[in-house]
Design an enzyme around this catalytic site. Structure first.
Site, PDB file in Angstrom:
ATOM      1  N   VAL A  93      25.867  12.332   7.946  1.00  0.00           N
ATOM      2  CA  VAL A  93      27.147  12.230   7.006  1.00  0.00           C
ATOM      3  C   VAL A  93      27.120  10.950   7.706  1.00  0.00           C
ATOM      4  O   VAL A  93      27.811   9.971   6.543  1.00  0.00           O
ATOM      5  CB  VAL A  93      27.733  12.892   6.849  1.00  0.00           C
ATOM      6  CG1 VAL A  93      29.584  13.044   7.049  1.00  0.00           C
ATOM      7  CG2 VAL A  93      28.138  14.432   6.079  1.00  0.00           C
ATOM      8  N   GLY A  94      27.024  10.912   8.812  1.00  0.00           N
ATOM      9  CA  GLY A  94      28.073   9.362  10.297  1.00  0.00           C
ATOM     10  C   GLY A  94      26.582   8.251   9.136  1.00  0.00           C
ATOM     11  O   GLY A  94      27.928   7.021   8.869  1.00  0.00           O
ATOM     12  N   LYS A 138      41.889  13.648   4.741  1.00  0.00           N
ATOM     13  CA  LYS A 138      41.140  15.047   3.786  1.00  0.00           C
ATOM     14  C   LYS A 138      40.145  15.134   5.091  1.00  0.00           C
ATOM     15  O   LYS A 138      39.660  15.771   5.707  1.00  0.00           O
ATOM     16  CB  LYS A 138      39.450  13.833   3.644  1.00  0.00           C
ATOM     17  CG  LYS A 138      38.867  15.430   2.543  1.00  0.00           C
ATOM     18  CD  LYS A 138      37.079  14.675   1.948  1.00  0.00           C
ATOM     19  CE  LYS A 138      36.501  15.583   2.892  1.00  0.00           C
ATOM     20  NZ  LYS A 138      36.811  17.572   3.206  1.00  0.00           N
ATOM     21  N   GLU A 158      32.149   9.853  15.110  1.00  0.00           N
ATOM     22  CA  GLU A 158      31.879  10.923  15.969  1.00  0.00           C
ATOM     23  C   GLU A 158      31.214  12.070  15.664  1.00  0.00           C
ATOM     24  O   GLU A 158      31.663  12.610  14.639  1.00  0.00           O
ATOM     25  CB  GLU A 158      33.326  10.937  16.537  1.00  0.00           C
ATOM     26  CG  GLU A 158      32.708  12.372  17.231  1.00  0.00           C
ATOM     27  CD  GLU A 158      32.580  12.120  18.611  1.00  0.00           C
ATOM     28  OE1 GLU A 158      31.793  12.684  19.405  1.00  0.00           O
ATOM     29  OE2 GLU A 158      32.704  10.657  18.975  1.00  0.00           O
ATOM     30  N   GLY A 215      31.503  14.370  12.212  1.00  0.00           N
ATOM     31  CA  GLY A 215      30.727  14.955  11.639  1.00  0.00           C
ATOM     32  C   GLY A 215      29.127  15.442  11.873  1.00  0.00           C
ATOM     33  O   GLY A 215      29.338  14.708  12.958  1.00  0.00           O
ATOM     34  N   SER A 216      28.589  15.132  11.358  1.00  0.00           N
ATOM     35  CA  SER A 216      27.290  15.597  11.135  1.00  0.00           C
ATOM     36  C   SER A 216      26.580  14.121  10.910  1.00  0.00           C
ATOM     37  O   SER A 216      26.858  12.867  11.067  1.00  0.00           O
ATOM     38  CB  SER A 216      26.213  16.061  10.271  1.00  0.00           C
ATOM     39  OG  SER A 216      26.517  14.967   9.283  1.00  0.00           O
TER      40      SER A 216
END
Ligand code: UN1
Length: 512
Positions: free
Chosen positions: A248-249, A191, A266, A244-245
């Site tokens: 979100v992680g 995605k 990451e 991502g942030s």
């Protein structure tokens, strides 16, 4: 690759045309089951729709995972050196297309051409590195405790891997995930970030043209909740990799845990650069400007805190600010421009919000701080390079990831004090130290709690064959790049071959 073009009515005269990209599933271009699309906008000129992509949903994810699962049955049996040759060919194709892909990337996410060329180059580097891995994929062969018994460990692919990528390095970071995954024999559903699908499609097109068979890589465009979540939840997806942030992680990690997926996160950074009294000051100023304002500060490795020892603090600040004022901001397609726009309205709002926070908490704003929205800047998300000085390390602007061209300069007493400030943070991605003292350099390498440390260079500039990732809230212990990625995309299998023709009981039958 695109299947249609439509005229972009937002640009006067109705040109140029925007390509409509379908999803890429099982080697076919298919529309989303949702029937909806979204626009990829140029952040330097929002009147330009760079391309149009499918606003996909769970049904599309399911179709892509099914295709990847079917493809896995064959792909896992293709010898790794053969798989790797396709990746090598993709590198050569990307070299030919480098300039076009760089221009596409500048249009879709704003960073300047020099940097988007670097982003494509990073994918080329990753392709060459991972192509070489196809002939290694080393595992240990070790002596057995028992006679006439052979022992070794081999790497095996995991299966279908899901990937969720960011917009700041849209081709490089997609390549960090896709290339090791397929060389190891996995199949993928990716995605791409909603701000930058085009660069991921360009990479996948090169891999497809290089011979990667249908279903091995599937691309599903769209948004986190509709595509990222079902991908992470899907039971047939055995590994998930997110850049991502940290927010979100945390969500992705929790969802992945429910089905025991391998999960590589990451995430954010708040990267310190330390400048000691004995540093080459000119070099440090130059490095700090590149680290803080390169990619408009939109790197997880961006230099967002500069800790300067008191003896050179004033001089550093004066030189740094004078140079920051001269940075040319504008459309990245203009070769003379040094810093492009923020990627989107939301990021611009975040940058401006933190500038307000910094002012309110008493940091001294010495340059920048404003949105640029007149003249040539009128249709873009431009913000000035912004410098706060005399920042207290506990302030929000010195603790939280901004992801914009906003840097905090913090005075410090010396190395020990600097390392304490550097480490007193939620994140642990990258750090750097400017000094001419080798003893201090090695002590800092040992003591800075980050996954990457630079000496006499800013906090950005990682190379693809070394581990990339960080400690604490920056991730969950995995590394991209180099052998770390091979470790992530393979499952170890220990193999014992007993050729003694007797039952030998491990730990019980102990030969003399
Ligand atoms: C990122 O910081 O988001 O190390 C990725 C660098 C680049 C990759 C950065 N090679 O600066």
């Amino acid at each position: 690759m695109a299947t249609d073009t439509i005229t972009n009515p937002a640009i006067s005269g109705g040109t140029p045309k925007s390509k409509v990209f379908k999803n890429f599933i099982d080697g076919e271009w298919v529309e989303s089951a949702s029937g909806k699309t979204f626009e990829d906008i140029n952040p330097a000129d929002t009147r330009e729709v760079v391309a149009i992509f499918q606003e996909s949903n769970k049904e599309d994810v399911d179709a892509a995972v099914d295709a990847a699962k079917r493809a896995f049955a064959k792909w896992r049996l293709v010898p790794a050196p053969r798989r790797a040759e396709m990746v090598f060919r993709a590198a050569e194709i990307l070299i030919e297309r480098k300039e076009d892909h760089a221009r596409d990337m500048t249009r879709e996410m704003g960073k300047v051409l020099k940097e988007t060329r670097g982003d494509v180059q990073e994918a080329i580097d990753a392709a060459y590195y991972n192509a070489g891995e196809g002939r290694r994929l080393f595992g240990p062969t070790v002596p057995s405790e028992l006679p006439n018994k052979f022992a070794m460990a081999v790497r095996q692919p995991i299966g279908v891997c899901g990937m969720i990528t960011p917009w700041n390095f849209p081709m490089a970071i997609s390549s960090w995930k896709l290339l090791p995954a397929i060389v190891c024999g996995n199949t993928c559903v990716i995605k791409p970030a909603q701000d930058t699908p085009l660069s991921t499609f360009n990479l996948v097109q090169a891999l497809t043209d290089a011979g990667v068979p249908r279903g091995v890589i599937n691309v599903v465009a769209g948004f986190g909740p509709e595509v990222g979540t079902p991908l992470t939840e899907h039971r047939d997806v055995r590994a998930i990799s997110l850049t991502g942030s940290s927010a979100v992680g945390r969500i992705v990690g929790q969802i992945a845990a429910k089905s025991f997926k391998h999960c590589s996160l990451e995430l954010g950074g708040k990267n310190p650069m330390i400048v000691l009294d004995d540093a080459n000051l000119e070099l440090a100023v130059e490095g700090g400007l590149w680290g803080a304002f390169g990619t408009t500060g939109q790197r997880c490795t961006a230099t967002s805190r500069i800790l300067v020892q008191k003896g050179v603090y004033r001089k550093f600040v004066d030189d740094f600010v004078a140079r920051a004022k001269k940075i040319k901001v504008g459309n990245g397609l203009d070769e003379s421009v040094e810093m492009g726009p923020a990627v989107n309205q939301r990021q611009l709002d975040t940058d401006l919000k933190y500038i307000e926070i910094g002012k309110n908490e008493g940091a001294k704003l010495v340059t920048g701080g404003n949105r640029l929205d007149k003249g040539d800047y009128k249709h873009g998300f431009f913000v000035e390079p912004t410098v706060f000085i005399d920042v207290d390390p506990k302030m929000q602007i010195a603790q939280e990831e901004i992801f914009g061209p906003v840097v905090s300069i913090i005075p410090c007493e010396g190395l020990e004090d600097a390392i304490a400030i550097a480490n007193n943070i939620e994140y642990g991605l990258s750090s750097s130290l400017y000094t001419r003292d080798v003893n201090k350099a090695f002590a800092a390498v040992r003591d800075l709690e980050t996954g990457i440390t630079y000496i006499n260079a800013p906090t950005i500039g990682a190379e693809v064959h070394l581990p990339f990732g960080g400690t604490k809230a920056t991730g969950n212990g995995h590394r991209e790049g180099g052998i770390g990625a091979i470790d992530f995309y393979t499952e170890w299998k220990a193999v014992y071959v007993d050729y003694s023709d007797t039952l030998q009981r491990a730990q019980i039958d102990r030969p003399e």
